[in-house]
Design an enzyme around this catalytic site. Structure first.
Site, mmCIF file in Angstrom:
data_model
loop_
_atom_site.group_PDB
_atom_site.id
_atom_site.type_symbol
_atom_site.label_atom_id
_atom_site.label_comp_id
_atom_site.label_asym_id
_atom_site.label_seq_id
_atom_site.Cartn_x
_atom_site.Cartn_y
_atom_site.Cartn_z
ATOM 1 N N SER A 50 6.355 -0.907 10.418
ATOM 2 C CA SER A 50 6.730 -2.190 9.845
ATOM 3 C C SER A 50 7.141 -3.108 10.969
ATOM 4 O O SER A 50 7.529 -2.657 12.038
ATOM 5 C CB SER A 50 7.897 -2.012 8.867
ATOM 6 N N ARG A 297 -1.240 -0.569 9.248
ATOM 7 C CA ARG A 297 -0.891 -0.052 7.923
ATOM 8 C C ARG A 297 -1.225 -1.097 6.883
ATOM 9 O O ARG A 297 -0.982 -2.290 7.097
ATOM 10 C CB ARG A 297 0.618 0.246 7.869
ATOM 11 N N THR A 333 11.377 -3.811 2.906
ATOM 12 C CA THR A 333 12.247 -2.649 3.074
ATOM 13 C C THR A 333 13.459 -2.731 2.165
ATOM 14 O O THR A 333 13.813 -1.765 1.481
ATOM 15 C CB THR A 333 12.681 -2.504 4.535
ATOM 16 N N CYS A 489 -11.946 -0.881 9.410
ATOM 17 C CA CYS A 489 -11.110 0.252 9.835
ATOM 18 C C CYS A 489 -10.508 -0.035 11.203
ATOM 19 O O CYS A 489 -11.236 -0.336 12.156
ATOM 20 C CB CYS A 489 -11.930 1.537 9.891
ATOM 21 N N CYS A 512 -8.224 8.930 11.955
ATOM 22 C CA CYS A 512 -7.567 8.178 10.877
ATOM 23 C C CYS A 512 -6.063 8.050 11.121
ATOM 24 O O CYS A 512 -5.370 9.038 11.369
ATOM 25 C CB CYS A 512 -7.825 8.869 9.541
ATOM 26 N N CYS A 515 -3.988 4.278 7.269
ATOM 27 C CA CYS A 515 -3.639 2.918 6.856
ATOM 28 C C CYS A 515 -4.063 2.628 5.428
ATOM 29 O O CYS A 515 -3.547 1.708 4.805
ATOM 30 C CB CYS A 515 -4.239 1.894 7.818
ATOM 31 N N CYS A 518 -9.583 1.501 3.978
ATOM 32 C CA CYS A 518 -10.907 1.845 3.431
ATOM 33 C C CYS A 518 -10.850 2.060 1.926
ATOM 34 O O CYS A 518 -11.765 1.667 1.193
ATOM 35 C CB CYS A 518 -11.469 3.069 4.141
#
Length: 543
Positions: A50, A297, A333, A489, A512, A515, A518
């Site tokens: 974050s 992310r 958050t 991606c 990978c 995130c 996809c």
């Protein structure tokens, strides 16, 4: 081998802000409750990424003595700069014309990963059991009620055969199960579909957020300084915004958030972020520095209009698994933490009234709707749809009036009913985008970036990126859109290769970084992200 089974009062899936807050609150309310948290990352915080500017409102309620208890909140925001960028120029906006939700007085620049590590310590101190490295793979549903989860098998090869040291997943059963997996949660997605939780909601909307940590010369570092930007490099081809936060220890955290409703299949979010750093407003702080971390992310940002029903028989969706982020503040958050606290209060009461557990958690909706969390999301409900409908400039003007003049209380609600994946242009009709080659100083390639995410996957395990139809990537996505998975991606997982004159999609699942883009953006909705072996994926330090 038979599965082992363990039983708990409450099972929390995911050691993020919402999950840990719910666990802490449960033990505060009833120390006798048996509370377990399972986390798919190798350690707590491993998969947390974050920005982040953190609003401490929920933490003040959860752990009022957080300062004396050593919470990792040490860099208070000292000032906000907001720029509108063009390709070769910029305009600094006066705070007077910026939506007040973007002001950060009283907030902190902090690593949410480290905040979660600290919250885990507080939870364990109260008696919560936390098990990192265990991926919740399946819901246990008995007569229409969620009764817990089954963790993923360990020691299975790419063909599904048992390897030496094979261990079947465990059944973790509970009276109530709280899903706090973050954006596009694997089990949360299943629960939404199985219990039709989104039938009255707008389609959920998402962005992809990038982040890098840079160590910079002291003279370029201003602890507590916050910079947000709009405009370039996304002019005309997408929407979103950038950020640059001056953290402690001569670190700068820089990133770009790109809305996943973009229509040009040639757009590469990763390369947009790389060229973003070359703008003079950003480069002045990074030049001469060293990049030490990289990650990306997906972000759930549909807000109140896209929020599904959050309770279901036997459990509750928490935080970004449901979509509680406040897009007007670009903060999720504190809202995630509050959702976890509300869930804990409801579950603790239900367990007191009915020690057997059960499926009735309808009290959650009432508690949520009477909380400051609901009011905050209600006041921000038009922010995202306005940006999508009117663009960054006119949408920003609308949001200034909505937030600063009317406090989010305009007597109407805007809606965006087009799913992010729906609306991709044909490649032949879209404008090609010529991205510059990385310079190795401010901009970089994907593979060197992925290396900095400390990625690890057991080399031989089943691919966790599932194709519903193996022919669609070439016959549909390549033919129509030049297979945009190669570009959306952020980790180079998908590539099209030509073998013996035939095109083929190769999935490099070992790259990978979890995130989920996809799963969200595939125009054919042909890709499903499922959990790999527990402990796999990135291991983000200080993100």
């Amino acid at each position: 081998m038979e599965r082992e089974s363990m039983e708990f009062d409450v099972l929390v899936v995911g050691a993020g802000p919402s999950g840990l807050s719910s666990a802490i609150r449960l033990k505060q309310l009833n120390p006798e409750l048996n509370v377990c948290v399972v986390e798919k990352g190798a350690e707590v915080g491993a998969h947390i990424l974050s920005g982040a500017v953190f609003e401490p409102r929920a933490l003040d309620e959860l752990l009022p003595e957080w300062k004396s208890q050593g919470a990792p909140l040490t860099t208070e925001v000292t000032g906000d700069d907001i720029y509108l960028l063009n390709a070769d120029s910029s305009r600094k906006l006066s705070n007077a014309i910026v939506p007040k939700t973007m002001h950060n007085h009283g907030n902190y620049i902090t690593s949410i990963g480290n905040l979660c590590r600290w919250l885990a310590e507080q939870a364990e101190g109260l008696g919560v059991e936390i098990y990192p490295g265990f991926a919740a793979a399946e819901l246990i549903v008995d007569q229409g009620v969620v009764k817990g989860v089954i963790t993923g098998d360990m020691g299975v090869d790419a063909d599904g055969n048992e390897k030496e040291g094979y261990m079947p997943g465990m059944e973790l059963r509970a009276k109530y199960t709280l899903l706090s997996e973050g954006c596009r949660g694997h089990l949360g997605k299943q629960a939404i579909a199985q219990f039709n939780l989104d039938k009255d909601a707008d389609p959920q909307h998402y962005g992809i957020g990038f982040k890098e940590i840079w160590k910079v010369p002291a003279e370029q570092h201003q602890p507590g300084k916050v910079v947000h930007t709009a405009g370039w490099p996304l002019d005309g081809e997408g929407s979103g915004g950038g950020y640059l936060y001056h953290a402690e220890n001569q670190e700068i955290w820089v990133g770009l958030i790109i809305d996943l409703n973009y229509s040009n299949p040639h757009l590469s979010p990763f390369e947009e972020f790389q060229r973003y750093k070359t703008h003079p407003v950003i480069a002045q702080y990074l030049s001469g520095g060293e990049r030490t971390s990289y990650g990306a992310r997906a972000i759930t940002k549909g807000g109140l209009n896209a929020l599904p029903k959050q309770h279901f028989p036997g459990g509750i969706l928490l935080g970004c698994d449901a979509g509680t982020l406040n897009f007007a503040k670009i903060k999720g958050t504190h809202t995630a933490m509050k959702s976890g606290m509300i869930a804990a209060e409801v579950v603790a009461k239900v367990l007191t009234d009915d020690h057997q557990g059960g499926d009735d958690l309808s009290q959650y909706a009432e508690a949520f709707n009477s909380s400051w969390l609901y009011q905050e999301l209600h006041n921000a409900r038009n922010f995202g749809p306005a940006m999508h409908k009117f663009g960054s400039l006119m949408g920003g003007a609308f949001n200034y009036l909505d937030q600063n003049w009317f406090g989010g209380k305009l007597p109407f609600t805007l809606h965006d009913t087009t799913a992010d994946y729906d609306g991709m242009q044909l490649a032949a009709n879209a404008k090609p985008i010529d991205y510059p080659k990385p310079d190795g100083k401010l901009s970089f390639d994907r593979l060197s970036s992925v290396y900095l995410s400390n990625i690890f996957h057991e080399e031989s395990q089943p691919c966790h990126l599932k194709l519903a139809d193996t022919e669609i990537p070439v016959k549909v996505n390549l033919a129509k859109y030049q297979e945009p998975a190669q570009r959306y991606c952020p980790a180079g997982v998908y590539e099209v290769v030509n073998e013996s004159g035939e095109d083929k999609l190769v999935i490099n699942s070992q790259n990978c970084i979890h995130c989920k883009t996809c799963d969200i953006k595939d125009p054919s909705q042909n890709i499903t992200w499922v959990v790999p072996e527990g402990g796999s994926g990135p291991n983000y330090p200080n993100m």
